[in-house]
Design a protein around this motif. Structure first.
Motif, PDB file in Angstrom:
ATOM      1  N   GLY A  52       0.819  -1.105  -0.176  1.00 53.21           N
ATOM      2  CA  GLY A  52       0.023   0.221  -0.181  1.00 53.21           C
ATOM      3  C   GLY A  52       0.802   1.404  -0.143  1.00 53.21           C
ATOM      4  O   GLY A  52       0.230   2.340   0.112  1.00 53.21           O
ATOM      5  N   LEU A  53       1.974   1.063  -0.216  1.00 54.94           N
ATOM      6  CA  LEU A  53       3.050   2.509  -0.088  1.00 54.94           C
ATOM      7  C   LEU A  53       2.515   3.400  -1.433  1.00 54.94           C
ATOM      8  O   LEU A  53       2.572   4.565  -1.219  1.00 54.94           O
ATOM      9  CB  LEU A  53       4.290   2.135  -0.261  1.00 54.94           C
ATOM     10  CG  LEU A  53       5.059   1.420   0.980  1.00 54.94           C
ATOM     11  CD1 LEU A  53       6.455   1.024   1.056  1.00 54.94           C
ATOM     12  CD2 LEU A  53       4.915   2.355   2.269  1.00 54.94           C
ATOM     13  N   GLU A  54       2.534   2.717  -2.399  1.00 56.52           N
ATOM     14  CA  GLU A  54       2.239   3.669  -3.580  1.00 56.52           C
ATOM     15  C   GLU A  54       0.904   4.394  -3.553  1.00 56.52           C
ATOM     16  O   GLU A  54       0.793   5.457  -3.625  1.00 56.52           O
ATOM     17  CB  GLU A  54       1.994   2.714  -4.969  1.00 56.52           C
ATOM     18  CG  GLU A  54       2.022   3.481  -6.480  1.00 56.52           C
ATOM     19  CD  GLU A  54       2.040   2.865  -7.758  1.00 56.52           C
ATOM     20  OE1 GLU A  54       1.754   3.367  -8.516  1.00 56.52           O
ATOM     21  OE2 GLU A  54       2.280   1.454  -7.208  1.00 56.52           O
ATOM     22  N   GLU A  55      -0.095   3.618  -3.037  1.00 57.44           N
ATOM     23  CA  GLU A  55      -1.461   4.367  -2.895  1.00 57.44           C
ATOM     24  C   GLU A  55      -1.311   5.361  -1.822  1.00 57.44           C
ATOM     25  O   GLU A  55      -1.994   6.444  -2.054  1.00 57.44           O
ATOM     26  CB  GLU A  55      -2.540   3.281  -2.524  1.00 57.44           C
ATOM     27  CG  GLU A  55      -2.867   2.319  -3.434  1.00 57.44           C
ATOM     28  CD  GLU A  55      -1.857   1.193  -3.668  1.00 57.44           C
ATOM     29  OE1 GLU A  55      -1.041   1.177  -2.869  1.00 57.44           O
ATOM     30  OE2 GLU A  55      -1.889   0.476  -4.434  1.00 57.44           O
ATOM     31  N   ARG A  56      -0.712   5.111  -0.737  1.00 56.15           N
ATOM     32  CA  ARG A  56      -0.520   6.125   0.562  1.00 56.15           C
ATOM     33  C   ARG A  56       0.280   7.380  -0.058  1.00 56.15           C
ATOM     34  O   ARG A  56       0.048   8.504  -0.001  1.00 56.15           O
ATOM     35  CB  ARG A  56       0.244   5.435   1.553  1.00 56.15           C
ATOM     36  CG  ARG A  56       0.278   6.239   2.700  1.00 56.15           C
ATOM     37  CD  ARG A  56       0.654   5.628   3.854  1.00 56.15           C
ATOM     38  NE  ARG A  56       1.197   6.540   5.015  1.00 56.15           N
ATOM     39  CZ  ARG A  56       0.394   7.171   5.679  1.00 56.15           C
ATOM     40  NH1 ARG A  56      -0.961   7.208   5.668  1.00 56.15           N
ATOM     41  NH2 ARG A  56       0.881   8.051   6.783  1.00 56.15           N
ATOM     42  N   GLU A  57       1.322   7.051  -0.996  1.00 54.52           N
ATOM     43  CA  GLU A  57       2.043   8.247  -1.390  1.00 54.52           C
ATOM     44  C   GLU A  57       1.258   9.151  -2.365  1.00 54.52           C
ATOM     45  O   GLU A  57       1.228  10.497  -2.433  1.00 54.52           O
ATOM     46  CB  GLU A  57       3.458   8.023  -2.276  1.00 54.52           C
ATOM     47  CG  GLU A  57       4.286   8.999  -2.682  1.00 54.52           C
ATOM     48  CD  GLU A  57       5.228   8.447  -3.792  1.00 54.52           C
ATOM     49  OE1 GLU A  57       5.896   9.529  -4.111  1.00 54.52           O
ATOM     50  OE2 GLU A  57       5.467   7.540  -4.086  1.00 54.52           O
TER      51      GLU A  57
END
Length: 461
Positions: free
Chosen positions: A294-299
Protein backbone atom coordinates in the motif's frame (compact mmCIF):
# COMPACT_ATOMS: atom_id res chain seq x y z
CA UNK A 1 17.45 1.90 -21.94
CA UNK A 2 17.87 5.57 -21.03
CA UNK A 3 20.84 6.37 -18.79
CA UNK A 4 20.41 8.68 -15.82
CA UNK A 5 21.98 12.13 -15.94
CA UNK A 6 25.08 11.98 -13.76
CA UNK A 7 25.30 14.79 -11.19
CA UNK A 8 28.14 17.27 -11.53
CA UNK A 9 30.12 17.74 -8.32
CA UNK A 10 32.22 20.82 -7.77
CA UNK A 11 34.26 21.94 -4.81
CA UNK A 12 35.02 25.55 -3.98
CA UNK A 13 37.10 26.95 -1.15
CA UNK A 14 34.56 29.21 0.45
CA UNK A 15 34.52 30.12 4.12
CA UNK A 16 32.10 28.33 6.41
CA UNK A 17 29.19 30.62 7.22
CA UNK A 18 27.22 28.53 9.66
CA UNK A 19 26.21 28.17 13.29
CA UNK A 20 28.62 26.54 15.70
CA UNK A 21 28.05 22.81 16.27
CA UNK A 22 27.42 23.39 19.98
CA UNK A 23 23.97 24.61 18.93
CA UNK A 24 22.96 20.91 18.86
CA UNK A 25 22.40 21.34 22.60
CA UNK A 26 19.24 23.30 21.68
CA UNK A 27 17.32 20.23 20.54
CA UNK A 28 19.21 17.34 22.15
CA UNK A 29 18.61 18.42 25.75
CA UNK A 30 14.88 18.51 24.98
CA UNK A 31 14.95 15.13 23.24
CA UNK A 32 16.87 13.25 25.98
CA UNK A 33 14.65 14.15 28.90
CA UNK A 34 16.89 12.84 31.71
CA UNK A 35 20.12 14.38 30.41
CA UNK A 36 22.23 17.41 31.31
CA UNK A 37 24.54 19.06 28.77
CA UNK A 38 27.66 20.84 29.98
CA UNK A 39 29.43 22.94 27.34
CA UNK A 40 33.12 23.38 28.19
CA UNK A 41 34.40 26.56 26.55
CA UNK A 42 34.91 30.30 26.85
CA UNK A 43 32.60 33.25 27.37
CA UNK A 44 32.17 33.46 23.59
CA UNK A 45 30.52 30.04 23.63
CA UNK A 46 28.27 31.18 26.47
CA UNK A 47 27.23 34.32 24.59
CA UNK A 48 26.44 32.21 21.54
CA UNK A 49 24.24 29.82 23.54
CA UNK A 50 22.44 32.70 25.21
CA UNK A 51 21.69 34.44 21.93
CA UNK A 52 21.06 31.42 19.73
CA UNK A 53 18.88 29.45 22.14
CA UNK A 54 17.14 32.41 23.76
CA UNK A 55 16.16 30.50 26.92
CA UNK A 56 15.47 32.62 29.99
CA UNK A 57 17.25 31.86 33.24
CA UNK A 58 14.07 31.12 35.22
CA UNK A 59 13.15 28.42 32.66
CA UNK A 60 16.01 26.34 34.13
CA UNK A 61 17.08 24.52 30.96
CA UNK A 62 19.06 21.30 31.35
CA UNK A 63 22.32 22.71 30.01
CA UNK A 64 25.04 25.00 31.33
CA UNK A 65 28.44 26.50 30.50
CA UNK A 66 31.71 25.56 32.16
CA UNK A 67 33.63 28.71 31.26
CA UNK A 68 37.39 28.43 30.84
CA UNK A 69 39.21 31.41 32.34
CA UNK A 70 42.82 32.58 32.27
CA UNK A 71 43.80 30.16 35.01
CA UNK A 72 42.46 27.22 33.00
CA UNK A 73 44.14 28.24 29.78
CA UNK A 74 47.51 28.89 31.48
CA UNK A 75 47.28 25.53 33.31
CA UNK A 76 47.28 27.21 36.74
CA UNK A 77 44.03 25.44 37.68
CA UNK A 78 43.34 21.73 37.78
CA UNK A 79 40.81 20.83 35.07
CA UNK A 80 39.61 17.72 36.88
CA UNK A 81 38.91 19.54 40.15
CA UNK A 82 37.06 22.35 38.38
CA UNK A 83 34.87 19.95 36.38
CA UNK A 84 34.31 17.85 39.50
CA UNK A 85 33.02 20.90 41.38
CA UNK A 86 30.61 21.78 38.57
CA UNK A 87 29.35 18.21 38.08
CA UNK A 88 28.75 17.74 41.82
CA UNK A 89 26.55 20.82 41.71
CA UNK A 90 24.72 19.48 38.64
CA UNK A 91 24.12 16.17 40.41
CA UNK A 92 22.84 17.94 43.52
CA UNK A 93 20.50 20.29 41.63
CA UNK A 94 19.24 18.05 38.79
CA UNK A 95 20.37 14.45 39.42
CA UNK A 96 20.40 13.57 35.67
CA UNK A 97 20.78 10.04 34.30
CA UNK A 98 23.67 11.22 32.10
CA UNK A 99 25.92 14.27 31.80
CA UNK A 100 27.12 15.11 28.30
CA UNK A 101 30.30 17.17 28.06
CA UNK A 102 30.44 19.20 24.87
CA UNK A 103 34.01 20.09 24.03
CA UNK A 104 34.60 23.29 22.06
CA UNK A 105 37.47 24.79 20.08
CA UNK A 106 39.13 25.98 23.29
CA UNK A 107 39.37 22.48 24.74
CA UNK A 108 41.05 21.37 21.52
CA UNK A 109 43.57 24.23 21.53
CA UNK A 110 44.66 23.84 25.18
CA UNK A 111 44.57 20.02 24.88
CA UNK A 112 42.10 19.53 27.73
CA UNK A 113 41.92 15.78 28.37
CA UNK A 114 38.14 15.44 28.70
CA UNK A 115 38.22 11.77 27.67
CA UNK A 116 40.74 11.03 30.43
CA UNK A 117 38.94 13.00 33.14
CA UNK A 118 35.43 11.70 32.40
CA UNK A 119 35.91 8.04 33.54
CA UNK A 120 37.37 9.17 36.88
CA UNK A 121 34.53 11.56 37.63
CA UNK A 122 31.97 9.07 36.33
CA UNK A 123 33.15 6.53 38.89
CA UNK A 124 33.17 9.14 41.64
CA UNK A 125 29.72 10.61 40.85
CA UNK A 126 27.96 7.39 39.87
CA UNK A 127 26.56 9.13 36.77
CA UNK A 128 27.58 8.30 33.16
CA UNK A 129 29.57 11.08 31.49
CA UNK A 130 29.60 11.13 27.67
CA UNK A 131 32.26 13.26 25.94
CA UNK A 132 31.51 14.77 22.53
CA UNK A 133 33.85 17.14 20.68
CA UNK A 134 31.41 19.50 18.94
CA UNK A 135 34.00 22.09 17.98
CA UNK A 136 34.16 24.63 15.18
CA UNK A 137 36.25 22.29 13.01
CA UNK A 138 33.02 20.71 11.75
CA UNK A 139 31.57 21.85 8.44
CA UNK A 140 27.98 22.45 9.60
CA UNK A 141 26.21 23.09 12.89
CA UNK A 142 24.07 19.96 12.52
CA UNK A 143 27.20 17.81 12.80
CA UNK A 144 27.22 18.55 16.51
CA UNK A 145 24.35 16.07 16.87
CA UNK A 146 26.32 13.57 14.79
CA UNK A 147 29.24 13.80 17.24
CA UNK A 148 27.01 13.35 20.30
CA UNK A 149 25.13 10.35 18.87
CA UNK A 150 28.36 8.69 17.74
CA UNK A 151 29.68 9.04 21.31
CA UNK A 152 26.44 7.62 22.74
CA UNK A 153 26.71 4.59 20.44
CA UNK A 154 29.49 3.27 22.68
CA UNK A 155 27.11 3.42 25.68
CA UNK A 156 24.34 1.34 24.10
CA UNK A 157 23.87 -2.09 25.71
CA UNK A 158 25.06 -5.19 23.90
CA UNK A 159 22.49 -6.96 21.74
CA UNK A 160 21.80 -10.47 23.05
CA UNK A 161 20.56 -12.41 20.04
CA UNK A 162 19.14 -15.37 21.99
CA UNK A 163 17.08 -13.23 24.37
CA UNK A 164 16.17 -10.81 21.59
CA UNK A 165 14.93 -13.59 19.29
CA UNK A 166 12.45 -14.72 21.93
CA UNK A 167 11.26 -11.14 22.47
CA UNK A 168 11.10 -10.47 18.72
CA UNK A 169 8.86 -13.49 18.22
CA UNK A 170 6.36 -12.00 20.67
CA UNK A 171 6.64 -8.57 19.01
CA UNK A 172 6.24 -10.08 15.54
CA UNK A 173 3.08 -11.94 16.52
CA UNK A 174 1.67 -8.77 18.09
CA UNK A 175 2.49 -6.66 15.01
CA UNK A 176 1.06 -9.24 12.63
CA UNK A 177 -2.19 -9.53 14.59
CA UNK A 178 -2.55 -5.83 15.28
CA UNK A 179 -1.51 -4.22 11.99
CA UNK A 180 -1.38 -6.52 9.02
CA UNK A 181 -3.07 -9.91 9.43
CA UNK A 182 -2.66 -12.47 6.63
CA UNK A 183 0.27 -10.57 5.11
CA UNK A 184 2.36 -12.43 2.54
CA UNK A 185 6.03 -11.65 2.19
CA UNK A 186 8.42 -11.75 -0.73
CA UNK A 187 9.51 -15.32 0.03
CA UNK A 188 5.87 -16.52 0.15
CA UNK A 189 5.83 -17.12 3.90
CA UNK A 190 3.31 -15.61 6.26
CA UNK A 191 5.50 -14.06 8.93
CA UNK A 192 6.55 -10.72 10.39
CA UNK A 193 9.91 -9.09 10.86
CA UNK A 194 11.62 -9.20 14.21
CA UNK A 195 12.45 -6.14 16.27
CA UNK A 196 16.12 -5.74 15.41
CA UNK A 197 15.84 -2.39 13.56
CA UNK A 198 17.27 0.69 15.27
CA UNK A 199 16.67 4.17 13.85
CA UNK A 200 19.09 7.01 14.60
CA UNK A 201 18.50 10.75 14.49
CA UNK A 202 16.92 13.23 16.88
CA UNK A 203 13.29 13.88 15.95
CA UNK A 204 10.32 15.14 18.01
CA UNK A 205 8.45 12.32 19.70
CA UNK A 206 5.37 12.83 17.51
CA UNK A 207 7.43 12.50 14.30
CA UNK A 208 9.28 9.44 15.61
CA UNK A 209 5.91 7.85 16.39
CA UNK A 210 4.74 8.52 12.83
CA UNK A 211 7.81 6.78 11.38
CA UNK A 212 7.34 3.89 13.81
CA UNK A 213 3.78 3.58 12.53
CA UNK A 214 4.96 3.64 8.90
CA UNK A 215 7.21 0.65 9.59
CA UNK A 216 4.56 -1.16 11.60
CA UNK A 217 2.18 -0.92 8.68
CA UNK A 218 4.69 -3.15 6.88
CA UNK A 219 4.92 -5.48 9.90
CA UNK A 220 8.41 -4.26 10.76
CA UNK A 221 8.94 -3.36 14.38
CA UNK A 222 11.42 -0.65 15.43
CA UNK A 223 13.29 -1.87 18.50
CA UNK A 224 14.62 1.52 19.50
CA UNK A 225 15.85 5.00 18.64
CA UNK A 226 19.22 6.68 19.10
CA UNK A 227 18.82 8.99 20.92
CA UNK A 228 15.99 7.68 23.06
CA UNK A 229 13.77 9.90 25.18
CA UNK A 230 15.44 8.46 28.27
CA UNK A 231 19.15 7.73 28.42
CA UNK A 232 18.33 4.55 30.34
CA UNK A 233 16.35 3.33 27.30
CA UNK A 234 19.20 3.37 24.79
CA UNK A 235 18.72 0.63 22.17
CA UNK A 236 20.79 -2.55 22.18
CA UNK A 237 23.39 -2.76 19.41
CA UNK A 238 25.43 -5.66 18.12
CA UNK A 239 25.70 -8.31 15.46
CA UNK A 240 22.28 -8.99 13.92
CA UNK A 241 21.02 -5.41 14.41
CA UNK A 242 20.19 -3.19 11.43
CA UNK A 243 20.55 0.58 11.83
CA UNK A 244 18.99 3.22 9.58
CA UNK A 245 19.34 7.01 9.66
CA UNK A 246 16.66 9.66 9.24
CA UNK A 247 18.99 12.63 8.61
CA UNK A 248 21.78 13.10 6.04
CA UNK A 249 24.20 14.77 8.47
CA UNK A 250 24.73 11.67 10.65
CA UNK A 251 27.58 9.97 8.77
CA UNK A 252 29.70 9.38 11.88
CA UNK A 253 26.74 7.89 13.70
CA UNK A 254 26.19 5.61 10.71
CA UNK A 255 29.75 4.27 10.62
CA UNK A 256 30.28 3.87 14.38
CA UNK A 257 27.72 1.04 14.92
CA UNK A 258 29.15 -0.77 11.88
CA UNK A 259 32.80 -0.51 12.89
CA UNK A 260 32.48 -0.78 16.68
CA UNK A 261 29.32 -2.84 17.23
CA UNK A 262 29.13 -5.01 14.07
CA UNK A 263 25.71 -3.63 13.08
CA UNK A 264 24.53 -3.48 9.47
CA UNK A 265 23.59 -0.14 7.91
CA UNK A 266 20.44 0.21 5.81
CA UNK A 267 21.50 2.68 3.09
CA UNK A 268 18.25 4.41 2.17
CA UNK A 269 17.04 7.82 1.01
CA UNK A 270 15.88 9.98 3.88
CA UNK A 271 12.20 10.21 4.90
CA UNK A 272 11.59 13.79 3.79
CA UNK A 273 8.46 14.24 1.68
CA UNK A 274 5.99 11.54 0.56
CA UNK A 275 8.47 10.29 -2.04
CA UNK A 276 11.38 10.08 0.39
CA UNK A 277 9.28 8.37 3.05
CA UNK A 278 8.09 5.75 0.60
CA UNK A 279 11.64 5.08 -0.69
CA UNK A 280 12.92 4.90 2.90
CA UNK A 281 10.31 2.31 3.90
CA UNK A 282 10.78 0.34 0.68
CA UNK A 283 14.52 -0.02 1.32
CA UNK A 284 13.89 -1.23 4.87
CA UNK A 285 11.34 -3.72 3.53
CA UNK A 286 13.88 -4.95 1.00
CA UNK A 287 16.48 -5.56 3.72
CA UNK A 288 13.97 -7.45 5.88
CA UNK A 289 12.68 -9.45 2.90
CA UNK A 290 9.18 -7.95 3.27
CA UNK A 291 6.92 -7.15 0.34
CA UNK A 292 5.74 -3.49 0.67
CA UNK A 293 2.01 -3.11 1.00
CA UNK A 294 0.00 0.00 0.00
CA UNK A 295 2.93 2.40 -0.19
CA UNK A 296 2.17 3.67 -3.71
CA UNK A 297 -1.48 4.36 -2.91
CA UNK A 298 -0.52 6.16 0.30
CA UNK A 299 2.06 8.32 -1.48
CA UNK A 300 -0.40 9.26 -4.24
CA UNK A 301 -2.96 10.27 -1.63
CA UNK A 302 -0.39 12.46 0.12
CA UNK A 303 0.45 14.25 -3.15
CA UNK A 304 -3.27 14.91 -3.67
CA UNK A 305 -3.44 16.44 -0.20
CA UNK A 306 -0.60 18.79 -1.18
CA UNK A 307 -2.19 19.97 -4.44
CA UNK A 308 -2.82 23.53 -3.18
CA UNK A 309 0.89 23.99 -2.42
CA UNK A 310 2.02 22.24 -5.59
CA UNK A 311 0.00 24.64 -7.78
CA UNK A 312 1.81 27.52 -6.10
CA UNK A 313 5.39 26.30 -6.63
CA UNK A 314 5.25 24.25 -9.85
CA UNK A 315 7.63 25.84 -12.36
CA UNK A 316 9.27 28.09 -9.74
CA UNK A 317 13.04 28.03 -9.32
CA UNK A 318 15.09 27.68 -6.14
CA UNK A 319 18.77 28.07 -5.22
CA UNK A 320 20.13 26.30 -2.11
CA UNK A 321 23.21 28.08 -0.78
CA UNK A 322 24.17 25.39 1.75
CA UNK A 323 24.01 25.44 5.53
CA UNK A 324 22.66 22.37 7.36
CA UNK A 325 23.47 19.33 5.14
CA UNK A 326 19.77 18.75 4.42
CA UNK A 327 20.22 20.30 0.97
CA UNK A 328 20.27 17.13 -1.20
CA UNK A 329 17.09 15.74 0.38
CA UNK A 330 15.30 19.10 0.23
CA UNK A 331 16.29 19.61 -3.41
CA UNK A 332 15.03 16.15 -4.35
CA UNK A 333 11.71 16.80 -2.61
CA UNK A 334 11.27 20.24 -4.22
CA UNK A 335 12.06 18.84 -7.69
CA UNK A 336 9.39 16.21 -7.11
CA UNK A 337 7.03 19.06 -6.22
CA UNK A 338 7.65 20.60 -9.66
CA UNK A 339 10.33 23.17 -8.87
CA UNK A 340 13.56 23.75 -10.78
CA UNK A 341 16.69 23.62 -8.59
CA UNK A 342 19.54 25.63 -10.08
CA UNK A 343 22.23 24.79 -7.55
CA UNK A 344 22.69 22.71 -4.42
CA UNK A 345 25.33 24.21 -2.19
CA UNK A 346 26.37 21.95 0.69
CA UNK A 347 29.12 22.53 3.28
CA UNK A 348 30.17 18.87 3.32
CA UNK A 349 28.87 15.63 1.85
CA UNK A 350 29.66 12.02 2.66
CA UNK A 351 28.91 10.47 -0.73
CA UNK A 352 28.87 6.93 0.65
CA UNK A 353 26.28 7.73 3.33
CA UNK A 354 24.18 9.80 0.91
CA UNK A 355 24.63 7.43 -2.06
CA UNK A 356 20.99 6.27 -2.00
CA UNK A 357 19.74 9.86 -1.75
CA UNK A 358 21.92 10.97 -4.67
CA UNK A 359 20.65 8.11 -6.83
CA UNK A 360 17.08 8.97 -5.84
CA UNK A 361 17.76 12.59 -6.85
CA UNK A 362 18.80 11.38 -10.32
CA UNK A 363 15.66 9.26 -10.69
CA UNK A 364 13.48 12.17 -9.52
CA UNK A 365 15.01 14.57 -12.07
CA UNK A 366 14.38 12.02 -14.82
CA UNK A 367 10.81 11.38 -13.67
CA UNK A 368 9.93 15.08 -13.45
CA UNK A 369 11.91 15.93 -16.64
CA UNK A 370 13.96 18.53 -14.78
CA UNK A 371 17.66 19.31 -15.29
CA UNK A 372 20.08 17.82 -12.80
CA UNK A 373 21.14 20.62 -10.43
CA UNK A 374 24.73 21.61 -9.99
CA UNK A 375 26.13 20.32 -6.66
CA UNK A 376 28.81 22.53 -5.05
CA UNK A 377 30.62 21.41 -1.93
CA UNK A 378 32.10 24.10 0.35
CA UNK A 379 30.62 26.85 -1.84
CA UNK A 380 32.12 30.31 -2.03
CA UNK A 381 29.31 32.64 -1.05
CA UNK A 382 30.54 35.57 -3.14
CA UNK A 383 30.53 33.39 -6.27
CA UNK A 384 27.10 32.07 -5.34
CA UNK A 385 25.68 35.58 -5.13
CA UNK A 386 27.09 36.32 -8.59
CA UNK A 387 25.48 33.16 -9.97
CA UNK A 388 22.16 34.06 -8.37
CA UNK A 389 22.36 37.51 -9.92
CA UNK A 390 22.58 35.83 -13.33
CA UNK A 391 20.01 33.07 -12.72
CA UNK A 392 17.45 35.18 -10.80
CA UNK A 393 15.83 32.30 -8.86
CA UNK A 394 12.36 32.77 -7.39
CA UNK A 395 13.63 31.62 -3.99
CA UNK A 396 16.96 31.20 -2.19
CA UNK A 397 17.24 28.88 0.80
CA UNK A 398 20.15 30.35 2.72
CA UNK A 399 21.78 30.91 6.08
CA UNK A 400 20.65 33.88 8.14
CA UNK A 401 23.81 35.86 7.37
CA UNK A 402 22.90 36.19 3.69
CA UNK A 403 19.13 36.61 3.88
CA UNK A 404 18.97 40.40 4.17
CA UNK A 405 21.61 41.12 1.47
CA UNK A 406 19.74 38.83 -0.93
CA UNK A 407 16.39 40.42 -0.08
CA UNK A 408 17.98 43.77 -0.90
CA UNK A 409 18.82 42.32 -4.33
CA UNK A 410 15.12 41.47 -4.77
CA UNK A 411 15.56 37.72 -4.22
CA UNK A 412 13.08 36.05 -1.88
CA UNK A 413 14.78 34.03 0.84
CA UNK A 414 14.04 31.38 3.44
CA UNK A 415 16.32 30.61 6.37
CA UNK A 416 17.69 27.09 6.05
CA UNK A 417 17.91 26.77 9.83
CA UNK A 418 14.09 26.71 9.94
CA UNK A 419 14.11 23.36 8.13
CA UNK A 420 16.36 21.99 10.86
CA UNK A 421 13.92 22.80 13.65
CA UNK A 422 10.64 22.27 11.76
CA UNK A 423 8.87 18.91 11.59
CA UNK A 424 9.56 17.95 7.96
CA UNK A 425 10.11 14.18 8.22
CA UNK A 426 7.48 11.69 7.13
CA UNK A 427 4.65 11.94 4.61
CA UNK A 428 2.30 13.67 7.03
CA UNK A 429 4.69 16.57 7.68
CA UNK A 430 5.29 17.42 4.02
CA UNK A 431 2.77 20.26 4.40
CA UNK A 432 4.97 21.86 7.06
CA UNK A 433 7.97 21.74 4.72
CA UNK A 434 6.00 23.29 1.85
CA UNK A 435 4.56 25.90 4.21
CA UNK A 436 8.12 27.10 4.87
CA UNK A 437 8.98 27.10 1.16
CA UNK A 438 5.86 28.94 -0.01
CA UNK A 439 5.70 31.59 2.73
CA UNK A 440 8.13 34.05 1.06
CA UNK A 441 6.52 33.40 -2.34
CA UNK A 442 3.09 34.17 -0.90
CA UNK A 443 4.45 37.28 0.76
CA UNK A 444 5.71 38.59 -2.59
CA UNK A 445 2.41 37.71 -4.27
CA UNK A 446 0.45 39.55 -1.56
CA UNK A 447 2.80 42.54 -1.87
CA UNK A 448 2.27 42.73 -5.66
CA UNK A 449 -1.48 42.42 -5.20
CA UNK A 450 -1.44 45.20 -2.59
CA UNK A 451 0.49 47.52 -4.91
CA UNK A 452 -2.01 46.88 -7.71
CA UNK A 453 -4.91 47.71 -5.42
CA UNK A 454 -3.23 50.95 -4.35
CA UNK A 455 -2.66 51.87 -8.00
CA UNK A 456 -6.33 51.29 -8.83
CA UNK A 457 -7.41 53.41 -5.88
CA UNK A 458 -5.10 56.22 -7.03
CA UNK A 459 -6.57 56.06 -10.56
CA UNK A 460 -10.10 56.16 -9.18
CA UNK A 461 -9.30 59.23 -7.13
Amino acid sequence: MKTLEIPTFECETGNYHTFRPISCVAWLYQKIEDSFFLVVGTKTCGYFLQNALGVMIFAEPRYAMAESEEGDISAQLNDQKELERICLRVKSDRNPSVIVWIGTCTTEIIKMDLEGIAPKLEKQLGIPIVVARANGLDHAFTQGEDTVLAAMTHRCPEYNRRTADQHEGDVARHVADDVAPNRKFSDGKDRSSGGNLVLFGSLPSSVASQLNLESRRQSISVSGWLPSQKYTDLPALGEGVYVCGVNPFLSRTATTPMRRRKCQLVGAPFPIGPDGTRAWIEKICLVFNVKPDGLEERENQMWKNLSDYLEMITGKSVFLMGDNLLEISLARFLIRCGMVVYEIGIPYMDRRYQAAELLFLQHTCEKMKKPMPRIVEKPDNYSQVQRMHELQPDLAITGMAHANPLEARDIDTKWSVEFTFAQIHGSVNARDALELVTRPLRRRSDSILGCRNLSRQAVDV
